[in-house]
Design a protein around this motif. Structure first.
Motif, PDB file in Angstrom:
ATOM      1  N   THR A 213       0.817  -1.218   0.000  1.00 13.58           N
ATOM      2  CA  THR A 213       0.000   0.000   0.000  1.00 13.58           C
ATOM      3  C   THR A 213       0.853   1.271   0.000  1.00 13.58           C
ATOM      4  O   THR A 213       0.305   2.357  -0.144  1.00 13.58           O
ATOM      5  CB  THR A 213      -0.926   0.041   1.233  1.00 13.58           C
ATOM      6  N   ILE A 216       0.284   4.045  -2.281  1.00 17.20           N
ATOM      7  CA  ILE A 216      -0.862   4.950  -2.082  1.00 17.20           C
ATOM      8  C   ILE A 216      -0.478   6.036  -1.079  1.00 17.20           C
ATOM      9  O   ILE A 216      -0.053   5.723   0.033  1.00 17.20           O
ATOM     10  CB  ILE A 216      -2.075   4.159  -1.541  1.00 17.20           C
ATOM     11  N   TRP A 221      -5.615  12.894   3.117  1.00 16.29           N
ATOM     12  CA  TRP A 221      -6.629  12.741   4.160  1.00 16.29           C
ATOM     13  C   TRP A 221      -6.458  13.780   5.264  1.00 16.29           C
ATOM     14  O   TRP A 221      -7.308  13.917   6.130  1.00 16.29           O
ATOM     15  CB  TRP A 221      -6.501  11.371   4.841  1.00 16.29           C
ATOM     16  N   ASP A 245      -0.238   4.625  11.438  1.00 13.07           N
ATOM     17  CA  ASP A 245       0.023   4.608  10.001  1.00 13.07           C
ATOM     18  C   ASP A 245       1.495   4.381   9.689  1.00 13.07           C
ATOM     19  O   ASP A 245       1.900   4.539   8.534  1.00 13.07           O
ATOM     20  CB  ASP A 245      -0.495   5.901   9.363  1.00 13.07           C
TER      21      ASP A 245
ATOM     22  N   PHE B  13       2.171  -1.883   6.331  1.00 13.58           N
ATOM     23  CA  PHE B  13       2.663  -0.766   5.538  1.00 13.58           C
ATOM     24  C   PHE B  13       1.811   0.484   5.700  1.00 13.58           C
ATOM     25  O   PHE B  13       0.594   0.408   5.922  1.00 13.58           O
ATOM     26  CB  PHE B  13       2.669  -1.139   4.051  1.00 13.58           C
ATOM     27  N   SER B  14       2.463   1.639   5.506  1.00 14.63           N
ATOM     28  CA  SER B  14       1.741   2.905   5.388  1.00 14.63           C
ATOM     29  C   SER B  14       0.899   2.868   4.112  1.00 14.63           C
ATOM     30  O   SER B  14       1.130   2.050   3.229  1.00 14.63           O
ATOM     31  CB  SER B  14       2.728   4.064   5.257  1.00 14.63           C
ATOM     32  N   GLY B  15      -0.046   3.804   4.025  1.00 14.42           N
ATOM     33  CA  GLY B  15      -0.869   3.885   2.819  1.00 14.42           C
ATOM     34  C   GLY B  15      -2.131   3.049   2.915  1.00 14.42           C
ATOM     35  O   GLY B  15      -2.937   3.027   1.998  1.00 14.42           O
ATOM     36  N   HIS B  16      -2.308   2.360   4.044  1.00 11.43           N
ATOM     37  CA  HIS B  16      -3.528   1.558   4.234  1.00 11.43           C
ATOM     38  C   HIS B  16      -4.727   2.494   4.399  1.00 11.43           C
ATOM     39  O   HIS B  16      -4.569   3.700   4.578  1.00 11.43           O
ATOM     40  CB  HIS B  16      -3.373   0.624   5.438  1.00 11.43           C
ATOM     41  N   SER B  17      -5.939   1.925   4.399  1.00 16.29           N
ATOM     42  CA  SER B  17      -7.095   2.821   4.411  1.00 16.29           C
ATOM     43  C   SER B  17      -7.903   2.748   5.697  1.00 16.29           C
ATOM     44  O   SER B  17      -9.127   2.762   5.664  1.00 16.29           O
ATOM     45  CB  SER B  17      -7.968   2.598   3.182  1.00 16.29           C
ATOM     46  N   ALA B  18      -7.222   2.689   6.848  1.00 16.94           N
ATOM     47  CA  ALA B  18      -7.938   2.856   8.122  1.00 16.94           C
ATOM     48  C   ALA B  18      -8.181   4.336   8.359  1.00 16.94           C
ATOM     49  O   ALA B  18      -7.430   5.183   7.869  1.00 16.94           O
ATOM     50  CB  ALA B  18      -7.121   2.284   9.274  1.00 16.94           C
ATOM     51  N   ALA B  59      -1.676  -4.161   2.567  1.00 13.13           N
ATOM     52  CA  ALA B  59      -1.020  -3.419   3.639  1.00 13.13           C
ATOM     53  C   ALA B  59      -0.175  -4.327   4.527  1.00 13.13           C
ATOM     54  O   ALA B  59       0.443  -3.860   5.465  1.00 13.13           O
ATOM     55  CB  ALA B  59      -2.061  -2.688   4.486  1.00 13.13           C
TER      56      ALA B  59
END
Ligand SMILES: Cc1ncc(C[n+]2csc(CCOP(=O)(O)OP(=O)(O)O)c2C)c(N)n1
Ligand code: SF4
Ligand code: SF4
Ligand SMILES: [Mg+2]
Lengths: 284, 314
Positions: A213, A216, A221, A245, B13-18, B59
């Motif tokens: 990820t 991304i 956000w 994060d 990993f960073s960039g996940h969607s939590a 992630a």
């Protein structure tokens, strides 16, 4: 027919704004349509909602790619989302911002309008400093800047359909109506916004995802950004430990560094920092 | 650099969607730090499937399998059997499920996995409601809490039932190890992860996972609220190893439960009488826990150990 595209963040009420606008259009005797873009509606993540209105039944059901009006609920989105994509010539761009409309970048020929909706929302007790709920202020401003609905209709719709604090929301909308500032394109041409392509990633073979990820960037956000004042940093690593994060690394002297591509601005690091040397700063 | 008190490796990993400040995301990050790369994680439908898999990315720096919400326990029994057949002995098999997917929808599969003595670690991350679908109450939603299906309007005042005691349900299956973990106490968290990793047989974690979206608090308070949960006795930290209880954070005198409740919008409507009822329940639970600890120090209670120590198998 008039088509409006709302850009906001999860938690700001963009989808609800589009719905309340529909109710107002009903009250005005028109035929509206409203629906959200189906995506990740996490708090802070960019979200999109669509609204159409006409005098008779609307047959089209697709998402809006060539809006007459674009409404931006968070000024931070201007830098990260191509909000003005497809805006029709002579269209209107309404942005929640402290800045005067002349400072907002818009396609040539577009009308621009701004309203300091975050300040007004907070003054009416709507939302928190990190996430003011600006949708009703924006609706008031939209009624004035576009004439799509009347102030009477939008006030009545908000009073009836706001999920909480109906009177405060209505008053905030009326203040937004009074506070919006507009500028006509003929008075000062502005540079065009370069089109940002959004490439679709190539699909892998089979149902296995192997790319991390980290491709991304979740920086879009964020509404507040942590800044570490290193003079008081004791290298305790608390910020690193608690970041959900993994958005904190270290420099070669062992001081923490925020990975700005990923930080979502939750503020945990600032809250947990024992010497309180991390500050959350607004980027607008 | 000051010495790190947690493993440096990052397998989430960073960039996940939590959501910003998500307690469940921090739970996964801390868990994988301790478990390391030789891990397979099975995740059912829950926030974490969405967090981990913005297609076509992942992630997780370890293998992850997506499975139906009711099947986590069964899926990890199957993964363990497959790995055993392949001769892969050093892989930690983990089921990572939400509270709805564990305490309600997937409880039979969890029970089956524990009863079969599957050599795997089952994790329930507890955000106390069905969050991914928009905050519906689960068996783990606490007494009095607002959710969209336990509303606060008219004559309704939030959830009228108490939280299901998943640790007790799991302990009735005599796992080799069961523990409560809280990301607000990362060193205690990591010690339990490392301990569980070194064991074989059925293991269970109940991980506290504050959710700013569903619990209605500002995201920066995630850690502070987690800390309050433990220090008020709402979420005590303890472990049970072969029937022996051990409270891992001894709280001399519990903080008033109000401090925890008032910090969250989902409890805003509670009256002083409601709060007193929650407080009484919390104190009762805490005292029982201390009794279990002192009794099991003498000898494991008969109910806490199976008559014949079971062999571990898939
Ligand atoms: C059998 C079945 N019923 C319902 C759903 C819809 N669903 C997807 S995620 C979810 C919420 C799960 O809640 P929980 O396990 O507590 O995890 P959380 O989302 O809170 O992290 C539900 C109900 C489903 N996927 N499968
Ligand atoms: S604000 Fe701090 S804790 Fe939150 S995502 Fe950014 S770096 Fe991490
Ligand atoms: S809804 Fe709650 S548990 Fe789900 S991603 Fe958001 S903060 Fe995390
Ligand atoms: Mg849940």
């Amino acid at each position: 027919m008039i088509e409006i595209r709302f850009h906001g963040r999860g938690g700001q009420g963009a989808v609800l704004a589009s719905e309340m606008l529909s109710q107002a259009a009903f009250i005005d005797g028109k035929v509206p349509q409203s629906f959200p873009f189906f995506g990740v509606e996490r708090r802070g993540a960019p979200v999109t909602a669509f609204f159409r209105v006409d005098d008779h039944l609307i047959q089209i059901r697709t998402s809006i790619t060539q809006p007459d009006i674009v409404v931006v609920l968070d000024p931070g989105l201007l830098k990260v989302i191509p909000v003005a994509d497809g805006l029709r010539p002579g269209g209107l761009m309404l942005v929640n911002s402290r800045r005067p409309p002349a400072e907002i970048e818009a396609p040539p020929g577009a009308r621009r309008a701004t309203v300091d909706a975050s300040r007004i929302a907070l003054a009416h007790g709507l939302g928190s400093k990190t996430m003011p709920v600006v949708n009703t202020v924006i609706l008031g401003a939209l009624a004035r800047a576009s004439g799509v609905v009347s102030l009477e209709a939008i006030s009545a719709a908000i009073e009836k359909y706001a999920p909480a604090k109906p009177a405060q929301n209505r008053d905030a909308a009326i203040e937004g109506y009074g506070a919006v500032r507009t500028i006509d394109p003929t008075t000062s041409p502005v540079p065009p916004v370069p089109k940002v392509p959004h490439p679709l990633p190539p699909l892998p073979e089979g149902p296995i995802a192997s790319r991390p990820t980290t491709s991304i960037h979740t920086s879009s956000w964020r509404t507040l950004t942590p800044v570490i004042h290193l003079a008081h940093c004791t290298k305790c690593n608390f910020c690193w430990k608690f970041c959900p994060d993994d958005a904190i690394g270290f420099d070669d002297q062992g001081f923490p560094v925020i990975k700005l591509d990923y930080c979502k601005g939750c503020g945990i690091c600032a809250e947990e920092c024992p010497p309180k040397t991390i500050e959350m700063i607004s980027e607008d | 650099m000051a010495k790190l008190t947690l493993p440096a490796q990052e397998l989430m990993f960073s960039g996940h969607s939590a959501c910003p400040g998500c307690g469940a995301a921090l739970a996964m990050r801390l868990l994988l730090k301790g478990l390391g790369p030789r891990t397979v994680v099975s995740v059912p439908a829950c926030c974490w499937t969405v967090i981990a898999t913005p297609y076509p990315t992942t992630a997780l720096g370890v293998a992850m399998m997506d499975n139906p919400i009711e099947a986590t326990g069964a899926s990890i029994s199957g993964i363990r059997a497959a790995l055993d057949a392949m001769g892969e002995k050093d892989v930690t098999v983990v089921g990572f499920a939400g509270d709805g997917g564990t305490a309600d929808i997937g409880i039979q599969a969890l029970s089956g996995m524990l009863e079969r003595r599957t050599n795997a670690l089952y994790v329930m991350y507890d955000n106390e409601a069905y969050m991914n679908t928009g905050v519906q109450r689960s068996g783990e939603t606490p007494l009095g809490a607002w959710t969209t299906t336990t509303p606060v309007e008219g004559h309704e005042h939030g959830k009228i039932e108490a939280k299901k005691d998943m640790m007790a349900i799991v302990l009735a299956h005599h796992p080799v190890y069961a523990a409560t973990l809280n990301p607000s106490f990362p060193e205690d968290f990591e010690r339990k992860v490392e301990k569980a990793k070194a064991m074989s047989g059925p293991r269970f974690f109940d991980i506290f996972a504050p959710c700013s979206t569903g619990w209605r608090f500002d995201a920066q308070k995630t850690i502070a609220i987690g800390r309050l949960a433990t220090d008020t006795g709402v979420f005590p930290l303890y472990e049970v190893e072969n029937g022996r209880y051990h409270v891992t954070r001894k709280v001399g005198s519990l903080k008033p439960v109000e401090e925890y409740l008032h910090a969250q919008g989902r409890f805003r409507h509670l009256t002083p009488a409601n709060i007193a009822a929650v407080g009484a329940q919390v104190r009762d639970g805490w005292e029982k826990l201390l009794t279990f600890e002192s009794e099991s120090l003498v000898a494991p209670t008969p109910s806490a150990a199976p008559t014949a120590p079971p062999a571990t198998r898939a």
